[in-house]
Design an enzyme around this catalytic site. Structure first.
Site: not given
Ligand code: B3K
Ligand code: ZN
Length: 868
Positions: A300, A319, A296-297, A263
């Site tokens: 965020h 998350e 989802h992204e 994100e």
């Molecule tokens: N925030 C990232 C995940 C990062 C993982 C690092 N090992 C994707 C997500 O949850 O949207």
């Molecule tokens: Zn996430």
């Protein structure tokens, strides 16, 4: 290894000694030698004049303070200590890095022909020495310089503010992100792409340019991602009153990526699996996955970026909440029941398994060696269930008031889980004191419920006991606050209003004690209870339902989820009983009445096809394994297969009729069309176990005009071992061998091939031209599916599956420890198998432990598994 990796503890949190308010980065991009110059405005916050920066795998080229060379520093094993700094200063650090040699895909690396970055959780320290922690928020200005012909697009966070070119064929672009952010949200991409452009006008009338960057030639696969992005932006305004805050939103699809997507502010980097789709290359599941991950992204941007985490132990703050939001997005756009069912399957299967494993941890972990190991189903999916329980307790309105207060208090800062719960509590007036335990207690609570009807008093009593078994990380458990959603039915299907102490009460009971009794009055007949409706808490439920009660609920429960759940409980009874029968050398049987209950579901013309497909799907081998302390891999597999054969044989006519009725000539990705395909392909999956199977699968493969039907035909042939399997597999490979992403589906079928020689075929497949041990998607498809979805072959008594896993893990320990650390999970659960298997798996774990360069990712898991 010089010293064993050390754990960090949540309670050791200390505010940073310094902060960085602004950083100007310049990247001079070259494949093997990229120069990064970082000019930071540093401000002392505490007493010390020593600044310790994080850094890994960097070559320090220059260090200056306020423009003059600085000598008072020491290079550490994983950082840089700079002493005697003025209270405020400009710090210039020049480092040299080698993106091409970066196979761990963290920091700056090459994906195909493009440069890209992945900085969460602690990847920025592989780019420059920095305060690589989420509570240091700086404004970024980034200049990217690269060869113009090879890298026409130079991207970073925020808005483009300047660009130019020089006469040596190189050009540069300067980006500025007005929103202060932690380093993990930094991103850079340089490459040559096709771009899909659109725009979004926000509710307040601002114009946002939308750009999706894909590899050349893939433009016809970007449309669904764009539609999903626009839907997500609109949904977040409508449901959460949240609007986007920059002039541009970019998504770049790359082929080499350790997880799903990232994100980064204004510049999401995506695994191409979650961007690229057209009807020829992607299944309906892929389409829905793209919608969910794009959502989802995007979500965020508020829950993660505008309010970020104070430290990584708080990861679920962003998350869990963002998963909750993406689940709601998918549910509002599609079928709420089907989405809920699939989310619950993940909790009951792999998440409960994680709770019972050596890696058990609360949604807010207390100790961590390698942060990448904690991007888990517990933090994400159980974290979302915890948010969902708050939503259940507060109601939509109360929850939205809580969200509003959370942003009022914490926008632009790095917050904690406690801050979130505090805002929910203060905004709604609901007491969440005991509820907070969900953040600190690990493991799966088990509810045992009993009931008693008193016909004379017309009372119905539910007694609820909760127990959470000790987990490896935590021996003592306390009673949790569990929202327990119940409904009572009269025989005619009427819902009986709930009344306690003379007053009407809602259907969500507050279970707070180890043992608690609820007496309902004015209940005029023996009711049938529907318990834990909507899976109102992530717990296991024990209640002695009769078959009649379950078949009643399958038809009469007022909500679809409860009907599905009743069907699953009915199946569960017979699966358990049959596993015992098989262990005693008896045949698998299923009463006619149970078959009839499922026949009724298939023949119902009131139910949505998508929902019927879910009703007819058996729980997975993984979910069943979680029911047992000692897993009998072969007995479970035998029972699952035999039940499929029984249902297929008994309901052959109905499956066949439905299969033919549901044929669609035109392809569409409307939800109703997806649902019809899902049910039709569920019918095919059963029919594969009848004498029509081969003909049907072959014909469907030949006639399919979309990837969903193609794959369903191949999957049916694969799991039932049909004669046509080899022909279909060969045809598909000939057609798609140039396209790794499309071949992933084929690799996954090889991985979960139930045939005896599956492992030999898998080994041979590793030399397939589309396979590469450097690409995480390929590894997950072929090898991940073998380890996770092919229990019988992976757990072969010979130990060949385990030895293969060991070899792969030793290889990946050096090339990509993060992906290796995901793959190892099934081995960690070795104590659940018989002694012979335990010994074989343990030998592989011991072998890894003995390696002198064992990565911290694997070190953490292997030592936990062995110490139990
Ligand atoms: N925030 C990232 C995940 C990062 C993982 C690092 N090992 C994707 C997500 O949850 O949207
Ligand atoms: Zn996430």
């Amino acid at each position: 290894m010089a010293q064993n990796p050390q754990a960090k503890y949540r309670t050791d949190y200390k505010e940073p000694s310094h902060t960085i308010t602004d950083i100007a980065l310049t990247f001079d991009l070259h494949d093997t030698a990229t120069t990064v110059s970082a000019v930071s405005q540093v401000k002392q916050m505490g007493q010390t004049t020593t600044l310790t920066l994080d850094g890994e795998g960097l070559e320090l080229k220059a260090l200056q303070v306020n423009g003059a060379d600085w000598q008072d520093y020491t290079l550490l094993e994983a950082g840089l200590e700079i002493r005697s700094l003025p209270a405020e200063c400009e710090l210039t650090i020049v480092t040299l890095i080698n993106p091409e040699a970066n196979s761990a895909l963290e920091g700056l690396y090459k994906s195909g022909g493009a440069f890209c970055t992945q900085c969460e959780a602690e990847g920025f320290r592989r780019i420059t020495y920095y305060l690589d922690r989420p509570d240091v928020l700086a404004k970024y200005t980034t200049t990217v310089i690269a060869d113009q012909a090879q890298y026409p697009f130079l991207l970073s966070n925020g808005n483009k503010i300047a660009e130019g070119s020089s006469d040596n064929g190189r050009h540069w672009v300067k980006w500025q992100d007005p929103h202060p952010k932690p380093a993990y949200l930094f991103a850079l991409v340089a490459g040559d792409f096709d771009v899909l452009r659109d725009q979004y006008i926000t509710q307040s009338g601002r114009h946002v340019a939308l750009e999706i960057f894909v590899d050349k030639g893939n433009l016809d696969r970007a449309n669904h991602a764009m539609v999903s992005l626009i839907n997500a932006m609109k949904w977040d305004e409508e449901r959460f009153d949240l609007e986007y805050d920059l002039d541009i939103y970019m998504v770049v699809a790359v082929d080499f990526f350790n997880m799903g997507a990232m994100e980064n502010k204004g510049l999401n980097v995506f695994n191409s699996k979650y961007v690229l789709a057209n009807e020829q290359t992607a299944t309906d599941t892929d389409y829905l996955g793209i919608e969910a991950v794009i959502g989802h992204e995007y979500f965020h941007n508020w829950t993660g970026n505008r309010v970020t985490c104070r430290d990584w132990f708080q990861l679920s703050l962003k998350e869990g909440l963002t998963v909750f939001r993406d689940q709601e997005f998918s549910s509002d756009l599609g079928s709420r029941a089907v989405n809920r069912i699939n989310n619950v399957r993940i909790i009951r299967g792999p998440q409960f398994a994680e709770d019972a494993s050596p890696m058990s941890h609360p949604i807010r972990p207390d100790q961590v060696i390698e942060m990448n190991n904690f991007y888990t189903l517990t933090v994400y999916e159980k974290g979302s269930e915890v948010i969902r329980m708050m939503h259940t307790l507060l109601g939509e309105q109360g929850f939205q008031k809580g969200m509003k207060l959370y942003f009022e208090r914490h926008d632009g800062t790095a917050a904690t889980c406690e801050d979130f719960v505090g805002a929910m509590e203060d905004a709604s007036g609901v007491d969440l004191k005991q509820f907070r335990l969900w953040y600190s207690q690990s493991g799966t609570p088990e509810l045992t419920v009993s009931s008693e009807y008193d016909a004379t008093a017309q009372t119905y009593t539910l007694t609820v006991e909760q127990v959470t078994e000790p987990t490896q990380d935590q021996k003592e458990k306390q009673p949790l606050h569990i929202p327990f959603d119940v409904e009572l039915y009269a025989k005619n299907g009427r819902v009986i209003p709930l009344q306690c102490n003379g007053e009407r009460v809602g259907h969500v009971l507050d279970v707070k004690q180890a043992k608690q009794t609820f007496v309902f009055e004015n209940v005029q007949e023996q009711p049938i209870p529907s318990l834990l409706r909507e899976f109102s808490a992530p717990v296991k439920l024990n209640y002695q339902y009769s078959d009649d009660e379950l078949t009643f609920l399958m038809v009469h429960a007022s909500n679809e989820f409860a009907r599905w759940d009743a069907g699953q409980m009915l199946l569960a009874k017979y699966i358990r009983a049959n596993v015992e029968r098989v262990q005693n050398g008896d045949n698998v049987t299923l009463p006619e009445s149970v078959v009839d209950a499922f026949r009724g579901v298939l023949l119902s013309d009131e139910l949505e096809p998508a929902f019927v497909a879910e009703m007819l799907s058996l729980p997975s081998h993984n979910e069943l394994s979680g029911w047992y302390k000692r897993v009998d891999v072969d007995a479970i597999a035998n029972v699952l297969k035999a039940l499929k054969v029984i249902l297929a044989t008994e309901m052959q006519d109905e499956f066949s009729a439905t299969y033919h009725v549901l044929k669609q000539d035109e392809y569409s990705i409307e939800h109703a069309a997806i649902g019809r395909r899902a049910l039709r392909n569920t019918c095919l999956a059963y029919l594969a176990f009848t004498e029509q199977g081969n003909t049907l699968a072959e014909a469907q493969y030949q006639q399919a005009n979309n990837m969903t039907d193609t794959m369903a035909a191949m999957a049916a042939a694969n799991s039932a071992g049909l004669m046509c399997r080899e022909t279909l597999m060969a045809d598909y490979s000939a057609k798609w061998k140039h396209d790794g992403l499309v071949m992933d589906k084929w690799f996954a079928l090889q991985g979960c091939n139930p045939a005896d020689n599956a492992l030999d075929v898998i080994k041979a497949t590793m030399s397939h031209e589309a396979f590469s041990m450097k690409n995480p998607n390929r590894i997950r498809s072929l090898i991940g599916s073998f380890l996770n979805m092919n229990p019988v072959r992976f757990h072969a008594k010979s130990g060949e599956g385990y030895r293969f896993a060991g070899e792969i893990l030793r290889e990946m320990n050096s090339s990509n420890p993060q992906v290796a650390s995901r793959l190892i999970d099934p081995l960690l659960k070795f104590r659940r198998y018989d002694e012979e298997r335990q010994a074989l798996i343990k030998a592989e774990l011991e072998g890894l432990k003995a390696m002198d360069n064992l990565a911290r990712d694997l070190y953490e898991k292997v030592t936990k598994a062995l110490e139990q």
